[in-house]
Motif scaffolding. Structure first.
Motif, mmCIF file in Angstrom:
data_model
loop_
_atom_site.group_PDB
_atom_site.id
_atom_site.type_symbol
_atom_site.label_atom_id
_atom_site.label_comp_id
_atom_site.label_asym_id
_atom_site.label_seq_id
_atom_site.Cartn_x
_atom_site.Cartn_y
_atom_site.Cartn_z
ATOM 1 N N ARG A 102 -19.512 -40.652 -3.685
ATOM 2 C CA ARG A 102 -19.837 -39.446 -4.328
ATOM 3 C C ARG A 102 -20.994 -39.071 -4.831
ATOM 4 N NH1 ARG A 102 -15.913 -39.207 -9.239
ATOM 5 N NH2 ARG A 102 -16.303 -36.918 -9.091
ATOM 6 N N ALA A 103 -21.996 -40.209 -5.040
ATOM 7 C CA ALA A 103 -23.392 -39.924 -5.188
ATOM 8 C C ALA A 103 -23.948 -39.445 -4.133
ATOM 9 C CB ALA A 103 -24.052 -41.265 -5.702
ATOM 10 N N VAL A 104 -23.923 -39.781 -2.911
ATOM 11 C CA VAL A 104 -24.242 -39.321 -1.593
ATOM 12 C C VAL A 104 -23.866 -37.691 -1.362
ATOM 13 C CG1 VAL A 104 -24.473 -39.345 0.919
ATOM 14 C CG2 VAL A 104 -24.667 -41.250 -0.420
ATOM 15 N N SER A 105 -22.600 -37.653 -1.664
ATOM 16 C CA SER A 105 -21.901 -36.273 -1.033
ATOM 17 C C SER A 105 -22.235 -35.126 -2.249
ATOM 18 C CB SER A 105 -20.497 -36.454 -0.774
ATOM 19 O OG SER A 105 -19.621 -37.024 -1.719
ATOM 20 N N ARG A 106 -22.343 -35.422 -3.337
ATOM 21 C CA ARG A 106 -22.538 -34.594 -4.641
ATOM 22 C C ARG A 106 -23.939 -34.541 -4.869
ATOM 23 N NH1 ARG A 106 -17.850 -35.828 -2.848
ATOM 24 N NH2 ARG A 106 -15.908 -35.449 -4.164
ATOM 25 N N GLN A 107 -24.778 -35.532 -4.846
ATOM 26 C CA GLN A 107 -25.778 -35.380 -5.670
ATOM 27 C C GLN A 107 -27.164 -35.638 -4.516
ATOM 28 O OE1 GLN A 107 -24.243 -38.023 -7.942
ATOM 29 N NE2 GLN A 107 -23.999 -36.861 -9.567
ATOM 30 N N VAL A 108 -27.032 -36.513 -3.530
ATOM 31 C CA VAL A 108 -28.077 -36.782 -2.813
ATOM 32 C C VAL A 108 -28.108 -36.007 -1.510
ATOM 33 C CG1 VAL A 108 -29.146 -39.002 -1.513
ATOM 34 C CG2 VAL A 108 -27.892 -39.566 -3.686
ATOM 35 N N ALA A 109 -26.982 -35.620 -0.946
ATOM 36 C CA ALA A 109 -26.984 -34.912 0.182
ATOM 37 C C ALA A 109 -25.935 -34.141 0.309
ATOM 38 C CB ALA A 109 -27.137 -35.858 1.560
ATOM 39 N N PRO A 110 -25.514 -33.303 -0.524
ATOM 40 C CA PRO A 110 -24.427 -32.059 -0.494
ATOM 41 C C PRO A 110 -24.364 -31.376 0.667
ATOM 42 C CG PRO A 110 -25.891 -31.611 -2.313
ATOM 43 C CD PRO A 110 -26.327 -33.009 -1.712
ATOM 44 N N HIS A 111 -25.756 -31.186 1.159
ATOM 45 C CA HIS A 111 -26.055 -30.207 2.684
ATOM 46 C C HIS A 111 -25.696 -30.808 3.751
ATOM 47 C CE1 HIS A 111 -29.276 -32.668 1.519
ATOM 48 N NE2 HIS A 111 -30.195 -32.349 2.505
ATOM 49 N N LEU A 112 -25.364 -32.376 3.600
ATOM 50 C CA LEU A 112 -25.308 -33.227 4.857
ATOM 51 C C LEU A 112 -23.837 -33.494 5.242
ATOM 52 C CD1 LEU A 112 -28.624 -34.821 5.071
ATOM 53 C CD2 LEU A 112 -28.134 -32.706 6.238
ATOM 54 N N ALA A 113 -23.107 -33.827 3.904
ATOM 55 C CA ALA A 113 -21.559 -34.185 3.680
ATOM 56 C C ALA A 113 -20.735 -33.204 3.150
ATOM 57 C CB ALA A 113 -21.899 -35.435 2.629
ATOM 58 N N ASN A 114 -19.556 -33.269 3.729
ATOM 59 C CA ASN A 114 -18.453 -32.651 3.092
ATOM 60 C C ASN A 114 -17.274 -33.157 3.058
ATOM 61 O OD1 ASN A 114 -18.613 -32.262 6.259
ATOM 62 N ND2 ASN A 114 -16.617 -31.880 5.812
ATOM 63 N N PRO A 115 -16.517 -32.781 1.696
ATOM 64 C CA PRO A 115 -15.234 -33.315 1.540
ATOM 65 C C PRO A 115 -14.120 -33.253 2.708
ATOM 66 C CG PRO A 115 -15.637 -31.593 0.136
ATOM 67 C CD PRO A 115 -16.951 -31.717 1.019
ATOM 68 N N LEU A 116 -13.284 -33.978 2.745
ATOM 69 C CA LEU A 116 -12.397 -34.052 3.750
ATOM 70 C C LEU A 116 -11.160 -34.646 3.271
ATOM 71 C CD1 LEU A 116 -11.783 -33.381 6.696
ATOM 72 C CD2 LEU A 116 -12.431 -35.818 7.380
ATOM 73 N N THR A 117 -9.987 -33.988 3.343
ATOM 74 C CA THR A 117 -8.492 -34.306 3.117
ATOM 75 C C THR A 117 -8.064 -35.301 4.029
ATOM 76 O OG1 THR A 117 -8.545 -32.767 1.700
ATOM 77 C CG2 THR A 117 -6.371 -33.567 2.160
ATOM 78 N N PHE A 118 -7.518 -36.549 3.809
ATOM 79 C CA PHE A 118 -6.860 -37.134 4.817
ATOM 80 C C PHE A 118 -5.406 -37.255 4.519
ATOM 81 C CE2 PHE A 118 -11.049 -38.531 5.266
ATOM 82 C CZ PHE A 118 -11.179 -39.319 6.624
ATOM 83 N N TYR A 119 -4.341 -37.318 5.623
ATOM 84 C CA TYR A 119 -3.118 -37.425 5.686
ATOM 85 C C TYR A 119 -2.601 -38.575 6.156
ATOM 86 C CZ TYR A 119 -2.537 -32.213 4.490
ATOM 87 O OH TYR A 119 -2.462 -31.240 3.910
ATOM 88 N N LEU A 120 -1.864 -39.521 5.534
ATOM 89 C CA LEU A 120 -1.501 -40.797 6.097
ATOM 90 C C LEU A 120 -0.287 -40.632 6.233
ATOM 91 C CD1 LEU A 120 -3.078 -43.843 4.268
ATOM 92 C CD2 LEU A 120 -0.784 -44.165 5.997
ATOM 93 N N PRO A 121 0.258 -40.293 7.597
ATOM 94 C CA PRO A 121 1.830 -40.278 7.942
ATOM 95 C C PRO A 121 2.531 -41.475 7.976
ATOM 96 C CG PRO A 121 0.404 -40.197 9.962
ATOM 97 C CD PRO A 121 -0.503 -40.416 8.815
ATOM 98 N N THR A 458 -25.539 -26.586 7.278
ATOM 99 C CA THR A 458 -24.844 -27.953 7.187
ATOM 100 C C THR A 458 -25.629 -29.179 7.806
ATOM 101 O OG1 THR A 458 -23.375 -27.461 8.839
ATOM 102 C CG2 THR A 458 -22.483 -27.120 6.690
ATOM 103 N N HIS A 459 -26.669 -28.791 8.428
ATOM 104 C CA HIS A 459 -27.270 -29.974 9.332
ATOM 105 C C HIS A 459 -28.845 -30.164 8.768
ATOM 106 C CE1 HIS A 459 -23.865 -29.340 11.897
ATOM 107 N NE2 HIS A 459 -24.182 -30.543 12.580
ATOM 108 N N TYR A 460 -29.205 -28.922 8.134
ATOM 109 C CA TYR A 460 -30.661 -29.138 7.763
ATOM 110 C C TYR A 460 -30.908 -28.437 5.897
ATOM 111 C CZ TYR A 460 -31.625 -28.642 12.795
ATOM 112 O OH TYR A 460 -31.764 -28.965 13.960
ATOM 113 N N GLY A 461 -29.883 -28.084 5.477
ATOM 114 C CA GLY A 461 -29.845 -27.773 4.171
ATOM 115 C C GLY A 461 -31.042 -26.494 3.965
ATOM 116 N N SER A 462 -31.488 -26.368 2.873
ATOM 117 C CA SER A 462 -32.720 -25.519 3.037
ATOM 118 C C SER A 462 -33.735 -25.491 3.985
ATOM 119 C CB SER A 462 -33.447 -25.626 1.550
ATOM 120 O OG SER A 462 -34.148 -26.778 1.303
ATOM 121 N N LEU A 463 -34.119 -26.604 4.659
ATOM 122 C CA LEU A 463 -34.820 -26.625 5.815
ATOM 123 C C LEU A 463 -34.450 -25.605 6.786
ATOM 124 C CD1 LEU A 463 -35.558 -30.592 5.825
ATOM 125 C CD2 LEU A 463 -36.939 -28.729 4.629
#
Length: 534
Positions: A102-121, A458-463
Motif C-alpha cells: 500500500r505504501a508503494v501503490s498509494r504514496q511512493v509510486a501511484p503513477h506506476l501501480a494500480n489496484p486490481l480486484t481478484f476473483y478466486l473461483p 501510467t508508465h512515466y507519471g509527470s515525466l
C-alpha cells in the motif's frame, strides 16, 4: 505495417540535459573511490543503491546486462500481500507485505501501480471450500486494514459479468480480494532514476571480470563494457554482491571454495491477446499450495506461473513447450477454451526465484532475503520479493551499518532516519496526467491519441510531459512506433537519452511494451537500432 521509411529522421546525438555518455561514466567510476559498489542491477541491488545514496554514501551500481534485465522484469507484475502465506500461519508476514504494497501503490509510486480486484473461483471438487476461502479473503483484507475493501464471496453470475471468459461449469462461489499490479521493468527503471537523483553513479552492460583485493579484502571490481569492449575498474570500501541467480558465481570469484548458498526456482509466464474485456483478475487454486494467475495487464492477459527447481545456466532460462502446456492446462480450470488458443500468445518469459539453499519443494519455500559475508568481506544478498523491495533495501543497509569495524565509515545518515515514503520520480495522479496530455496538445497539430496519453501517464507519471514536449517539437516523434501499440517514437529517444537504453531489447522489452505485445517486428527493431545509433 511500420516500415523503415517511417522511422523519424532524428539524429543519434543525445538531447541537452540527457545522461552522461558511457565513456564519461566509465571515467567517473574508475577515478573515484566509492563507499559502496553494488554489483547487480536487479531490484534488490537497485533498492539498496537508492537507500545508500539517500544516506549520503558515495555509491556505484553496475550490471552485466540491462537494469532489471533478468528476474526483476520476469515477475508476475504483482504488488501483493501473499494470500497463500496465510495457509502457513505467516500472519505477520502478510501484514508487513500489505503495508509495503500500500505504501508503494498509494504514496511512493501511484503513477506506476494500480489496484486490481481478484476473483478466486471455488469449483466443486476443488482443493478448498467456499467457507474456507471466504474466511481467508476476509482475514486477508483485515490484515490490510480493509484498505482495499472487505474480502467477501460473490455469486458466479456476477463474477461472469466482470470476467466473461470465466468458466462457470461446477462453479460454486467466487471469493473476492484486492491487491495491486505494476509494470516491473518500469518500476525498476524509476528506482534507478531515484538512486541517480540521490547521487549514485550507474552503468548497465558492464560485466565484472574479476574482483579487486587489498590485503585479502575485496575492495572493488574489474569490469568490461559490453557495448564497447573497454576495460576499467572500480574501487570501493565495501562491495555488495546482489547478482540474484548469479550470486554464487561471484562468491566463487571471492573464494573458489565457497559452498553454494542458494537454489533456483523457475517461473514461466505467457502473454496473450484478450478476447473480451476483463474487469478483474483470476487467482485459481491448483492444489493446496499453488495458485495460477490470469491477470489483465497492459491491454493483454498474463498467465502463470510455474514453480520448479532449476539447475541450469541462469543466462539460458527460457519457456519450454512443457511450461506452455502446463500454464494453459492450469488456466483451463477457470478460463474458457477460446481465450486459451495458442494463436493468441504474443510473448512468453521465464525468471528465476532465488531461494535459500536447502531441501524441500520450491513452491513451499519462503521468499526470504539472505545476507552472507564472504572470506574477503564481500557481502552477498539474495532472495526476497518485489512487493517489499523498499524494505529489503533498508534491511540490507541496516546490515551494512552494523558490520564490525564500520567499513562504510560513520559520516553518513543512518537508514533509520531516512524518509519512510520517499516517492519515485514522476509521482502524480495518472488520470490527471492523461487529461493534461489530451488537453495540452500542440495548437496547430493533431491531439495526442487517448491510448497514448493513458500509456504515458501510467508508465512515466509527470515525466510524460517531457516526452510530450519532444513530440510537440518534432512531429515525427509523435508518430506511433507500431500502429497497434500506444507507444510513440519520442519514447525511444527518451529511453536513449534519459533511461540508459543501449540495445533494441532494452527499449522494446523493458522501456516499452512492444515486445510483450508481439510487435517487435524486424522493421520496428531496425528503426529502434537506427535511433540508438547502432
Amino acid at each position: 505495417m511500420t516500415t523503415l521509411q517511417s522511422v523519424p529522421a532524428l539524429g543519434t546525438h543525445p538531447a541537452s540535459g540527457s545522461l552522461p555518455s558511457r565513456a564519461e561514466t566509465r571515467d567517473r567510476l574508475s577515478k573515484a573511490t566509492y563507499d559502496l559498489l553494488v554489483i547487480g542491477g536487479g531490484i534488490l541491488g537497485i533498492s539498496t543503491a537508492w537507500h545508500a545514496a539517500q544516506s549520503g554514501l558515495r555509491v556505484a551500481l553496475v550490471d552485466a546486462g540491462d537494469f532489471a534485465g533478468a528476474t526483476s522484469s520476469a515477475s508476475s507484475k504483482l504488488l501483493h500481500g501473499g494470500l497463500r502465506y496465510l495457509q502457513t500461519g505467516a500472519v505477520k508476514l502478510v501484514a508487513e507485505n500489505h503495508f509495503e504494497r500500500r505504501a508503494v501503490s498509494r504514496q511512493v509510486a501511484p503513477h506506476l501501480a494500480n489496484p486490481l480486484t481478484f476473483y478466486l473461483p471455488v469449483y466443486k471438487g476443488g482443493p478448498h471450500g467456499a467457507a474456507k476461502l471466504g474466511a481467508g479473503v476476509f482475514a486477508y483484507s483485515a490484515l490490510s486494514a480493509f484498505g482495499d475493501g472487505v474480502g467477501h464471496l460473490l455469486s458466479p453470475a456476477k463474477a461472469a459479468q466482470d470476467v466473461p471468459e470465466l468458466r462457470t461449469d461446477n462453479l460454486k462461489a467466487v471469493a473476492v480480494y484486492g491487491d495491486d499490479q505494476m509494470n516491473d521493468a518500469r518500476m525498476a527503471l524509476m528506482t534507478v532514476r531515484a538512486a541517480v537523483d540521490a547521487g549514485a553513479t550507474v552503468l548497465n552492460h558492464a560485466e565484472v571480470t574479476g574482483l579487486r583485493f587489498t590485503r585479502g579484502r575485496v575492495t572493488g571490481a574489474e569490469l568490461k563494457d559490453r557495448t564497447s569492449g573497454d576495460e576499467f575498474g572500480v574501487t570501493a570500501r565495501l562491495v555488495l554482491n546482489a547478482t540474484g541467480p548469479w550470486v554464487d558465481h561471484l562468491r566463487k570469484m571471492e573464494d573458489p571454495n565457497a559452498a553454494p548458498s542458494i537454489r533456483l526456482s523457475k517461473g514461466a509466464h505467457l502473454v496473450l491477446k484478450r478476447t473480451s474485456p476483463w474487469k478483474a483478475a483470476l487467482a485459481t487454486p491448483i492444489d493446496k499450495y499453488r495458485i495460477t494467475f490470469a491477470l489483465p495487464w497492459e491491454d493483454m492477459l498474463l498467465l502463470g506461473t510455474t514453480d520448479e527447481e532449476y539447475e541450469g545456466d541462469p543466462g539460458q532460462v527460457e519457456v519450454t513447450e512443457k511450461d506452455t502446456a502446463q500454464i494453459l492446462d492450469e488456466a483451463a480450470f477457470s478460463i474458457r477454451d477460446q481465450q486459451l488458443s495458442r494463436d493468441l500468445i504474443t510473448y512468453s518469459f521465464a525468471g528465476l526465484r532465488v531461494l535459500p539453499g536447502g531441501p524441500g519443494d520450491t513452491s513451499k519455500a519462503k521468499r526470504e532475503t539472505v545476507v552472507t559475508e564472504g572470506r574477503g568481506g564481500m557481502l552477498s544478498v539474495a532472495g526476497g520479493k518485489w512487493t517489499t523491495f523498499r524494505h529489503i533495501g533498508r534491511t540490507v543497509m541496516r546490515k551494512l551499518e552494523q558490520l564490525p569495524g564500520h567499513p562504510l565509515g560513520e559520516d553518513y545518515e543512518s537508514v533509520s532516519t531516512l524518509p519512510k515514503r520517499l516517492p519515485l520520480p514522476g509521482i502524480a495522479n495518472p488520470n490527471a496526467v492523461a487529461h493534461r496530455l489530451l488537453v495540452d496538445g500542440p495548437a496547430p497539430g493533431p491531439r495526442m491519441a487517448a491510448d497514448t496519453a493513458k500509456h504515458l501517464a501510467t508508465h512515466y507519471g509527470s515525466l510524460a510531459f517531457d516526452i510530450a514536449r519532444m513530440a510537440n517539437e518534432n512531429p515525427e516523434l509523435a508518430r506511433r512506433v507500431h500502429p497497434d501499440a500506444p507507444e510513440i517514437w519520442a519514447q525511444v529517444a527518451y529511453a536513449r537519452d534519459h533511461e540508459w537504453a543501449e540495445t533494441a531489447d532494452d527499449v522494446l522489452r523493458r522501456r516499452t511494451t512492444l515486445t510483450i505485445r508481439g510487435l517487435a517486428t524486424d522493421e520496428v527493431r531496425a528503426g529502434v537500432e537506427s535511433m540508438l545509433g547502432k
